[in-house]
Enzyme design. Structure first.
Site, PDB file in Angstrom:
ATOM      1  N   LYS A   1       0.840  -1.205   0.000  1.00 30.11           N
ATOM      2  CA  LYS A   1       0.000   0.000   0.000  1.00 30.11           C
ATOM      3  C   LYS A   1       0.871   1.250   0.000  1.00 30.11           C
ATOM      4  O   LYS A   1       0.686   2.172  -0.796  1.00 30.11           O
ATOM      5  CB  LYS A   1      -0.887  -0.017   1.257  1.00 30.11           C
TER       6      LYS A   1
ATOM      7  N   LYS B   1       3.168  -2.190  11.319  1.00 30.05           N
ATOM      8  CA  LYS B   1       1.854  -2.133  11.968  1.00 30.05           C
ATOM      9  C   LYS B   1       2.018  -2.533  13.429  1.00 30.05           C
ATOM     10  O   LYS B   1       2.951  -3.242  13.778  1.00 30.05           O
ATOM     11  CB  LYS B   1       0.879  -3.109  11.287  1.00 30.05           C
TER      12      LYS B   1
ATOM     13  N   ASP C   1      -5.645   3.330  13.754  1.00 28.81           N
ATOM     14  CA  ASP C   1      -6.358   2.273  13.025  1.00 28.81           C
ATOM     15  C   ASP C   1      -7.592   2.005  13.894  1.00 28.81           C
ATOM     16  O   ASP C   1      -8.003   2.899  14.671  1.00 28.81           O
ATOM     17  CB  ASP C   1      -5.473   1.027  12.845  1.00 28.81           C
TER      18      ASP C   1
HETATM   19  P1  NDP Z   1     -12.774   2.741  13.925  1.00 30.31           P
HETATM   20  O1  NDP Z   1     -12.347   2.153  15.197  1.00 30.31           O
HETATM   21  O2  NDP Z   1     -12.942   4.216  13.802  1.00 30.31           O
HETATM   22  O3  NDP Z   1     -14.137   2.078  13.419  1.00 30.31           O
HETATM   23  C1  NDP Z   1     -14.234   0.698  13.220  1.00 30.31           C
HETATM   24  C2  NDP Z   1     -15.638   0.365  12.772  1.00 30.31           C
HETATM   25  O4  NDP Z   1     -15.661  -0.991  12.331  1.00 30.31           O
HETATM   26  C3  NDP Z   1     -16.649   0.480  13.876  1.00 30.31           C
HETATM   27  O5  NDP Z   1     -17.908   0.806  13.338  1.00 30.31           O
HETATM   28  C4  NDP Z   1     -16.645  -0.937  14.459  1.00 30.31           C
HETATM   29  O6  NDP Z   1     -17.855  -1.276  15.114  1.00 30.31           O
HETATM   30  C5  NDP Z   1     -16.479  -1.764  13.212  1.00 30.31           C
HETATM   31  N1  NDP Z   1     -15.791  -3.013  13.563  1.00 30.31           N
HETATM   32  C6  NDP Z   1     -14.540  -3.129  14.075  1.00 30.31           C
HETATM   33  N2  NDP Z   1     -14.237  -4.409  14.319  1.00 30.31           N
HETATM   34  C7  NDP Z   1     -15.306  -5.111  13.969  1.00 30.31           C
HETATM   35  C8  NDP Z   1     -15.604  -6.486  13.985  1.00 30.31           C
HETATM   36  N3  NDP Z   1     -14.714  -7.405  14.424  1.00 30.31           N
HETATM   37  N4  NDP Z   1     -16.813  -6.860  13.519  1.00 30.31           N
HETATM   38  C9  NDP Z   1     -17.710  -5.949  13.068  1.00 30.31           C
HETATM   39  N5  NDP Z   1     -17.480  -4.627  13.031  1.00 30.31           N
HETATM   40  C10 NDP Z   1     -16.301  -4.217  13.473  1.00 30.31           C
HETATM   41  O7  NDP Z   1     -11.691   2.221  12.839  1.00 30.31           O
HETATM   42  P2  NDP Z   1     -11.361   2.804  11.407  1.00 30.31           P
HETATM   43  O8  NDP Z   1     -12.565   3.377  10.773  1.00 30.31           O
HETATM   44  O9  NDP Z   1     -10.125   3.621  11.520  1.00 30.31           O
HETATM   45  O10 NDP Z   1     -10.932   1.468  10.632  1.00 30.31           O
HETATM   46  C11 NDP Z   1     -11.849   0.692   9.873  1.00 30.31           C
HETATM   47  C12 NDP Z   1     -11.088  -0.152   8.861  1.00 30.31           C
HETATM   48  O11 NDP Z   1     -10.342   0.713   7.987  1.00 30.31           O
HETATM   49  C13 NDP Z   1     -10.076  -1.126   9.446  1.00 30.31           C
HETATM   50  O12 NDP Z   1     -10.021  -2.267   8.617  1.00 30.31           O
HETATM   51  C14 NDP Z   1      -8.755  -0.368   9.308  1.00 30.31           C
HETATM   52  O13 NDP Z   1      -7.651  -1.230   9.267  1.00 30.31           O
HETATM   53  C15 NDP Z   1      -8.973   0.313   7.960  1.00 30.31           C
HETATM   54  N6  NDP Z   1      -8.145   1.469   7.687  1.00 30.31           N
HETATM   55  C16 NDP Z   1      -8.108   2.527   8.536  1.00 30.31           C
HETATM   56  C17 NDP Z   1      -7.342   3.647   8.231  1.00 30.31           C
HETATM   57  C18 NDP Z   1      -7.346   4.859   9.071  1.00 30.31           C
HETATM   58  O14 NDP Z   1      -6.730   5.850   8.654  1.00 30.31           O
HETATM   59  N7  NDP Z   1      -8.010   4.895  10.212  1.00 30.31           N
HETATM   60  C19 NDP Z   1      -6.497   3.664   7.020  1.00 30.31           C
HETATM   61  C20 NDP Z   1      -6.675   2.527   6.150  1.00 30.31           C
HETATM   62  C21 NDP Z   1      -7.466   1.478   6.497  1.00 30.31           C
HETATM   63  P3  NDP Z   1     -17.882  -1.328  16.721  1.00 30.31           P
HETATM   64  O15 NDP Z   1     -17.825   0.117  17.148  1.00 30.31           O
HETATM   65  O16 NDP Z   1     -19.160  -1.989  17.034  1.00 30.31           O
HETATM   66  O17 NDP Z   1     -16.676  -2.103  17.142  1.00 30.31           O
HETATM   67  O1  2IT Z   2      -4.194   0.794   7.396  1.00 29.50           O
HETATM   68  C1  2IT Z   2      -3.713   1.948   7.272  1.00 29.50           C
HETATM   69  O2  2IT Z   2      -3.225   2.327   6.212  1.00 29.50           O
HETATM   70  C2  2IT Z   2      -3.785   2.842   8.436  1.00 29.50           C
HETATM   71  N1  2IT Z   2      -4.334   2.456   9.454  1.00 29.50           N
HETATM   72  C3  2IT Z   2      -3.165   4.197   8.363  1.00 29.50           C
HETATM   73  C4  2IT Z   2      -1.681   4.136   8.622  1.00 29.50           C
HETATM   74  C5  2IT Z   2      -0.989   5.471   8.753  1.00 29.50           C
HETATM   75  O3  2IT Z   2       0.207   5.417   9.038  1.00 29.50           O
HETATM   76  O4  2IT Z   2      -1.599   6.533   8.574  1.00 29.50           O
END
Ligand code: NDP
Ligand code: 2IT
Length: 445
Positions: free
Chosen positions: A114, A126, A166
């Site tokens: 990525k 990570k 994350d």
């Molecule tokens: P948050 O903690 O802000 O939100 C996570 C969301 O996903 C919540 O709604 C949560 O629900 C739900 N969720 C988490 N685990 C589970 C599970 N086991 N089963 C069902 N629902 C689940 O995280 P992010 O939005 O930051 O991350 C979401 C995804 O995006 C992840 O895969 C992360 O790796 C990916 N990501 C994040 C980035 C970032 O910049 N933050 C960058 C790139 C990718 P609940 O509240 O009920 O747990």
């Molecule tokens: O999965 C991802 O790319 C992230 N959670 C963001 C990583 C970062 O360094 O901003």
């Protein structure tokens, strides 16, 4: 899978038993890489794949802290510094009870490719913990973060390893982590973490970047079929950072976003998700989606079940790994799905990916579609290095250019390797070649 690669893959799996998600991520990448090794036998001779699959460093540590009742709690902390061929290790920290070494390694492995695709000078890493922030007070989260950083600080740094957020790690946690790093090291080293608050070294657009970027990437895929987000019916999974900002951007581009979810259930809101209310419930009150439904006239809440039962023309899985299986994929296809952009990391199972690809759905894999978050982290590092801060407009423009660039790189690589429209192939080969070339140039390290 190419027989030469399969043998390497089998050895890697045997050396890393019980790490199902890591095995899945490796297998998916290896399935794309046969043709590259036909063209570049030097990668095989230099054992690039064997080296890529073995993290440069893996750190596992005890995180002791006390809860509000004064009881001692123990969690496990991880940081996997996977590959530094292109720059300092870069990648988020995840706090969720499901975190174990196999999750951190799958995420770190994906992060290598990525980060390469973004075109920015960042390696892959990570980390995280099996700590569950849900239901914990701010004071408990702070004590946990301080304890976590009391070990992590010795392994990270602006030129070494730069963590970010994350699942379960957002602005609040990054604040506590940064404060403790500064206190222990006596350095105001802004570039050691990204996702910081705006007044203390953060970047505008970083909170929005992953969700925005996923929608921009998906819009680029739609354009190849003469379509756009205008008039699409969109279903999003999750309701955290990535999901909320994906919803906001899809709406801004004219889509109707009719459903989203959390781990307890999902909401269907045919009038379109009320983004201001959703932000209030989830970001301000740290509440549940059920609370949103209770306050939003006309919306219905389905406890349990699958948000993928709701029909959509565009799907944006933004929750977690393996949240969309082959059956769900087949349902989405039957219901008229045109495109899917992965905001989460590896949300679609391998069966699901096969269903989408067979049906000719535009499929944007996470390592390409959700790269906007880490790319904007790299922009935050640039601003920190030059002690500057950019406007929202300028930063969003940079993000858009980066996402359009990633789309172009994936699409043109897929063309070059004779499989037009296969973004999985394009992303895996595009990311891999960049890292492999750098590793070759740097000798046996
Ligand atoms: P948050 O903690 O802000 O939100 C996570 C969301 O996903 C919540 O709604 C949560 O629900 C739900 N969720 C988490 N685990 C589970 C599970 N086991 N089963 C069902 N629902 C689940 O995280 P992010 O939005 O930051 O991350 C979401 C995804 O995006 C992840 O895969 C992360 O790796 C990916 N990501 C994040 C980035 C970032 O910049 N933050 C960058 C790139 C990718 P609940 O509240 O009920 O747990
Ligand atoms: O999965 C991802 O790319 C992230 N959670 C963001 C990583 C970062 O360094 O901003």
């Amino acid at each position: 899978m190419d027989a030469r690669l399969e043998a390497i893959r089998d050895t890697v799996l045997a050396r890393n038993p019980g790490e199902a998600e890591f095995h899945q991520a490796i297998t998916e990448v290896f399935e794309s890489l046969g043709p590259v090794h036909d063209r570049h036998p030097e990668f095989l001779e230099a054992a690039i794949l064997e080296r890529l699959c073995e993290p440069e460093r893996q750190i596992i540590f005890r995180v002791p802290w006390t809860d509000d009742a004064g009881r001692v709690q123990i969690n496990r902390g991880f940081r996997v510094e996977f590959n530094s061929a292109l720059g300092p290790y870069k990648g988020g920290l995840r706090f969720h009870p499901s975190v174990y070494l196999g999750i951190v390694k799958f995420l770190g492995f994906e992060q290598i490719f990525k980060n390469a695709l973004t075109g920015m000078p960042i390696g892959g890493g990570k980390g995280g913990s099996d700590f569950d922030p849900r239901g914990r007070s701010d004071a408990e989260v702070m004590r946990f973060c301080q304890s976590f950083m009391t070990e992590l600080y010795r392994h990270i740094g602006e030129y070494t390893d730069v963590p970010a957020g994350d699942i379960g790690v957002g602005g609040r946690e990054i604040g506590y982590l940064f404060g403790q790093y500064k206190r222990i090291t006596n350095r105001y080293e802004s570039g050691v973490l990204t996702g910081k608050g705006i007044s203390w070294g953060g970047s505008l657009v970083r909170p929005e970047a992953t969700g925005f970027g996923t929608v921009i990437f998906t819009q680029e895929m739609l354009k190849t079929r003469g379509a756009s987000f205008e008039g699409q019916r969109v279903v999003v999974s999750g309701s955290g950072n990535v999901a909320i900002n994906a919803i906001a951007k899809a709406q801004a581009l004219g889509a109707a976003v009719v459903a989203c979810s959390d781990s307890s259930g999902y909401v269907v809101d045919e009038a379109g998700i009320d983004i201001a209310l959703l932000r209030d419930v989830k970001e301000v009150e740290r509440g549940r989606l059920k609370d949103y439904a209770e306050r939003r006239g006309g919306a219905s809440y389905v406890e349990g079940g699958s948000v993928w039962d709701v029909n959509a023309t565009v799907a944006l899985p933004c929750a977690t790994q393996n949240e969309l299986d082959g059956d769900a994929a087949a349902r989405l296809v039957r219901n008229g799905l045109l495109a899917l952009g992965e905001g989460a990391n590896m949300p679609s199972t391998r069966d699901a990916v096969a269903v989408f690809q067979e049906a000719g759905v535009l499929f944007g894999p996470g390592k390409a579609a959700n790269a906007g978050g880490v790319a904007t982290s790299a922009l935050e590092m640039q601003q920190n290095a030059s002690r500057d801060s950019w406007s929202f407009e300028h930063t969003e423009e940079r993000l858009t250019d980066i996402m359009v660039g990633i789309h172009h790189r994936c699409a043109s690589t897929a063309d070059e390797y004779g499989d037009p429209g296969n973004y999985v192939l394009g992303a895996n080969i595009g990311g891999f070649v960049k890292v492999a070339d750098a590793m070759l140039a740097q000798g046996l390290i």
